[in-house]
Enzyme design. Structure first.
Site, mmCIF file in Angstrom:
data_model
loop_
_atom_site.group_PDB
_atom_site.id
_atom_site.type_symbol
_atom_site.label_atom_id
_atom_site.label_comp_id
_atom_site.label_asym_id
_atom_site.label_seq_id
_atom_site.Cartn_x
_atom_site.Cartn_y
_atom_site.Cartn_z
ATOM 1 N N LYS A 118 59.634 33.328 40.212
ATOM 2 C CA LYS A 118 59.468 34.157 39.021
ATOM 3 C C LYS A 118 60.725 34.235 38.167
ATOM 4 O O LYS A 118 60.656 34.238 36.941
ATOM 5 C CB LYS A 118 59.009 35.562 39.433
ATOM 6 C CG LYS A 118 57.634 35.611 40.083
ATOM 7 C CD LYS A 118 57.246 37.044 40.392
ATOM 8 C CE LYS A 118 55.864 37.140 41.025
ATOM 9 N NZ LYS A 118 55.835 36.576 42.369
ATOM 10 N N LYS A 139 60.395 43.263 42.294
ATOM 11 C CA LYS A 139 59.405 42.236 42.636
ATOM 12 C C LYS A 139 60.081 41.092 43.371
ATOM 13 O O LYS A 139 61.180 40.657 43.002
ATOM 14 C CB LYS A 139 58.738 41.687 41.364
ATOM 15 C CG LYS A 139 57.945 42.708 40.580
ATOM 16 C CD LYS A 139 57.462 42.155 39.252
ATOM 17 C CE LYS A 139 56.434 41.073 39.415
ATOM 18 N NZ LYS A 139 55.887 40.642 38.102
ATOM 19 N N GLY A 164 50.391 38.460 45.058
ATOM 20 C CA GLY A 164 49.453 39.330 45.749
ATOM 21 C C GLY A 164 49.971 40.731 45.990
ATOM 22 O O GLY A 164 49.465 41.444 46.851
ATOM 23 N N GLY A 165 51.006 41.142 45.229
ATOM 24 C CA GLY A 165 51.524 42.494 45.388
ATOM 25 C C GLY A 165 52.513 42.662 46.518
ATOM 26 O O GLY A 165 53.045 43.760 46.723
ATOM 27 N N HIS A 196 46.698 43.910 32.217
ATOM 28 C CA HIS A 196 46.966 42.564 32.731
ATOM 29 C C HIS A 196 46.037 41.615 31.976
ATOM 30 O O HIS A 196 44.845 41.555 32.239
ATOM 31 C CB HIS A 196 46.690 42.534 34.228
ATOM 32 C CG HIS A 196 47.028 41.232 34.882
ATOM 33 N ND1 HIS A 196 47.408 41.136 36.196
ATOM 34 C CD2 HIS A 196 47.048 39.968 34.413
ATOM 35 C CE1 HIS A 196 47.640 39.873 36.503
ATOM 36 N NE2 HIS A 196 47.418 39.148 35.436
ATOM 37 N N HIS A 198 47.222 45.713 43.214
ATOM 38 C CA HIS A 198 47.613 44.472 42.554
ATOM 39 C C HIS A 198 46.636 43.325 42.823
ATOM 40 O O HIS A 198 46.953 42.164 42.566
ATOM 41 C CB HIS A 198 49.036 44.052 42.950
ATOM 42 C CG HIS A 198 50.053 45.131 42.766
ATOM 43 N ND1 HIS A 198 50.455 45.580 41.522
ATOM 44 C CD2 HIS A 198 50.734 45.895 43.672
ATOM 45 C CE1 HIS A 198 51.348 46.537 41.663
ATOM 46 N NE2 HIS A 198 51.531 46.755 42.954
ATOM 47 N N GLU A 218 50.067 34.453 32.749
ATOM 48 C CA GLU A 218 49.775 35.867 32.920
ATOM 49 C C GLU A 218 50.782 36.708 32.132
ATOM 50 O O GLU A 218 51.991 36.494 32.229
ATOM 51 C CB GLU A 218 49.811 36.241 34.404
ATOM 52 C CG GLU A 218 48.793 35.482 35.241
ATOM 53 C CD GLU A 218 48.562 36.114 36.602
ATOM 54 O OE1 GLU A 218 49.070 37.225 36.837
ATOM 55 O OE2 GLU A 218 47.890 35.479 37.425
ATOM 56 N N ARG A 265 47.290 26.335 38.727
ATOM 57 C CA ARG A 265 46.068 25.907 39.421
ATOM 58 C C ARG A 265 44.863 26.499 38.692
ATOM 59 O O ARG A 265 45.006 27.256 37.730
ATOM 60 C CB ARG A 265 46.070 26.420 40.869
ATOM 61 C CG ARG A 265 46.311 27.926 40.946
ATOM 62 C CD ARG A 265 46.127 28.486 42.328
ATOM 63 N NE ARG A 265 46.634 29.835 42.461
ATOM 64 C CZ ARG A 265 46.041 30.938 42.032
ATOM 65 N NH1 ARG A 265 44.888 30.846 41.390
ATOM 66 N NH2 ARG A 265 46.582 32.128 42.212
#
Length: 647
Positions: free
Chosen positions: A116, A158, A164-165, A208, A234, A274, A296
């Site tokens: 990220k 994060k 997946g949170g 989101h 999430h 996203e 993907r």
């Protein structure tokens, strides 16, 4: 175009890819673990190759075995689906070294978006807006704490790897930061083997919204946006396209940013950009920020297919085979609205814990798209994601599409395992959601209402009673000369027992008595109608009776054998009673006679069947209180044994 394609995945996504491949004339090869030998995706494929034991680490994550399976079967390309190896750049390189085509982006593109912090830095260079935060390499506690102070609380910690949170913590004030940082690092280390984190500004009323992009390695287009704000922990629950409240200006800004992101890494294939959006005051072009890219095909891609009328898997195969983009940006249509709800085997009241079990019954309503990898009698395995299906509804407007989704959920029938079906139905009927007031906190705010459990109504109980009273080979019918045919029944549901009686008045007419309530019932082509209302569809499967009661959910009952219950009671008291009204056909013992456990004592005729009453324990007959030919009521004392010797 490829002649043969191997799908390196399982479940609904494997089935979905196989269906498009077959439509395009491409032969398919499935791979499967030992647990999936009889799975739906294996049955749909032209060939199937076993690749190992049930745990994914020993089967679906074994890239070398999957490549060997492709080579052995003559497959020219491998489609990874989503999850498992879909975003593993090492696997991509291994596929290409083997002379095969990977249906997806390059290893370089996957690596560019894999972390990220690095991805955010790259997006900043490409002119894509990113959330204010710290994405640097300095992981010193004091430095990270200072960065949080500079950004301004609340902040979000994060993990730089994974999703997946996991490895994510919201921090409201500075005093909470050290403990939250330690927890996030520990979780990230355990989940991803990497405890590095980044710090971001926490958006108070976040939405989101993600943009579907598609590239051919040189050029790229977007296929509009999806709103994925309806989440729990999430994890996405219901997705929709387009996003509620979207303006032309906002769509243009987000679409342009997403295309810039895809072009910056030479992206090839389907991907998703996203964004986190500040939804506190509507949607504005200066209030969205890049979060991450999924390199993907997404789980929720069917809603994009519904509003564009395009097949994204077909696009993937065509571009991977060397074609350019099938359409230009201005040729991509946007029609109507679509929703996708994820049906899971999970225990909602217990905190959405994954559930297992065998699907005794599974059916979807006609006219609705349901992507699934399971069928009736299939097992929900503890080794894999417990998704049962994705239910997709489309309509000309958001209101129509949402009504269709709600109705489809009501008409979906699933039994044999605990599911989130009633929870999804409650979400689809949520008034705030219907108004488009969506953000990532909606579910948490109304969780108690959305997860409120309801017991079976009297009509549902009556429907189960009627089904239990009917013989297995036909509908409930019959008569007697002196009164309606009567049968007393006891059903079990969720640990409770429900006792009632069914009185048959003639073909298609009956009365059900439960705890003093009397319900009139009649049967028509749609099944039993109770007091003028339909309790829902009823089915026998897996040794139980299931009533599919629409928005109220599915209620499953088991019939308790009155003979077994009578025997259990008699074992303690020594008193053998008639478990139902009937005719005493014969008495086989007399007073003073010694008997052993299981020995026949009397025969009772009821509902045109003979029922043998047996000794519940060893003992001596103290008294016989019934004679052959006598008509007795339920509970009538027939035979008493001596008191049990407890010494």
């Amino acid at each position: 175009m490829f002649r043969k394609l191997l799908i390196a995945n399982r479940g609904e996504i494997a089935c979905r890819i196989i269906e498009t491949a077959h439509r395009m004339g491409v032969a398919t090869v499935a791979v499967h673990s030992e647990a999936d030998e009889l799975a739906r995706h294996v049955a749909l494929a032209d060939q199937a190759v076993p690749i190992g034991p049930p745990p994914p680490a020993e089967s679906y994550l074994q890239g070398a075995r999957i490549i060997e399976a492709a080579q052995a079967t003559g497959a020219e390309a491998i489609h990874p689906g989503y999850g498992f190896l879909s975003e593993n750049p090492d696997f991509v390189e291994a596929v290409e070294r083997a002379g095969l085509t990977f249906i997806g982006p390059s290893a370089k593109a996957i690596r560019a978006m894999g972390l990220k912090d690095a991805a955010k830095a790259l997006m900043e260079q490409a002119g894509v807006p990113v959330v204010p935060g710290y994405h640097g390499e300095n992981q010193d506690d004091a430095h990270l704490s200072g960065a949080a102070e500079a950004i301004g609380y609340p902040v979000l910690i994060k993990a730089v790897a994974g999703g997946g949170g996991k490895g994510m913590r919201k921090v409201i004030r500075a005093a909470e930061f050290p403990a939250a940082l330690a927890a996030a690092r520990s979780e990230a280390r355990n989940a991803f083997g990497n405890d590095a984190v980044l710090i971001e500004k926490y958006i108070e009323q976040p939405r989101h919204i993600e943009v579907q992009v598609f590239g051919d390695g040189t050029d790229a287009v977007h296929l509009f946006e999806r709103d994925c704000s309806l989440q729990r922990r999430h994890q996405k629950v219901i997705e929709e396209a387009p996003a509620p409240g979207m303006t032309p200006e906002m769509r243009a800004a987000m679409g342009d940013a997403a295309v810039r992101a895809a072009k910056a890494i030479g992206y090839k294939g389907a991907g998703t950009i996203e964004f986190i959006v500040d939804g506190s005051d509507g949607l504005h072009p200066d209030r969205f920020w890049f979060m991450e890219m999924n390199t993907r095909l997404q789980v929720e891609h069917p809603v994009t297919e519904a509003v564009t009328g395009l097949d994204l898997v077909e696009w993937q195969l065509r571009v991977a085979a060397g074609e350019g983009l099938p359409l230009t940006q201005d040729q991509i249509p946007l029609n109507g609205h679509a929703f996708e709800a994820r049906l899971y085997a999970e225990d909602v009241p217990a905190g959405f814990l994954p559930a297992t079990g065998t699907l005794a019954h599974l059916a979807f309503p006609p006219g609705i798209r349901a992507d699934t990898g399971v069928r009736s009698s299939d097992a929900i395995s503890p080794f894999y994601d417990p998704m049962i299906a994705k239910i997709i509804a489309h309509g000309p407007t958001r209101a129509v599409a949402l009504n269709r989704l709600a109705r489809a959920l009501e008409d979906t029938r699933v039994a044999g395992t605990t599911t989130n079906l009633a929870f999804l139905g409650a979400l689809a009927r949520h008034p705030g959601f219907a108004r488009g007031e969506v953000d990532t906190g909606l579910i948490e705010r109304d969780l108690s209402t959305l997860t409120a459990a309801t017991g079976p109504s009297r009509a549902v109980q009556a429907a189960a009673m009627l089904e239990a009273a009917a013989p297995p080979d036909g509908p409930l019918a019959g008569f007697t000369l002196w009164a309606p045919l009567r049968r007393t029944l006891t059903l079990a549901h969720a640990g409770d027992e429900i006792t009632g009686a069914v009185l048959v008045h003639g073909p298609g007419r009956a009365t059900v008595e439960i705890d003093g309530d009397t319900l009139e019932a009649h049967r028509d082509a749609g099944g039993w109608r109770i007091a003028g209302a339909s309790p829902g569809q009823v089915a026998r499967a897996g040794g139980a009776i299931h009533v599919f009661a629409g928005a109220a959910g599915t209620f499953s009952f088991t019939s308790l054998d009155p003979l077994d219950r009578a025997a259990a009671a008699a074992a303690h008291s020594g008193l053998i009673e008639a478990p139902m009204p009937g005719l005493v056909k014969s008495v086989m013992v007399g007073a003073g006679e010694a008997v052993t456990t299981g020995q026949p004592l009397a025969i009772l005729e009821a509902m045109k069947m003979e029922h043998t009453l047996t000794a519940p324990r060893d003992g001596t007959v103290a008294e016989v209180m019934a004679t052959a030919g006598a008509q007795v009521e339920a509970g009538a004392a027939l035979i008493r044994l001596d008191e049990e010797d407890t010494e």
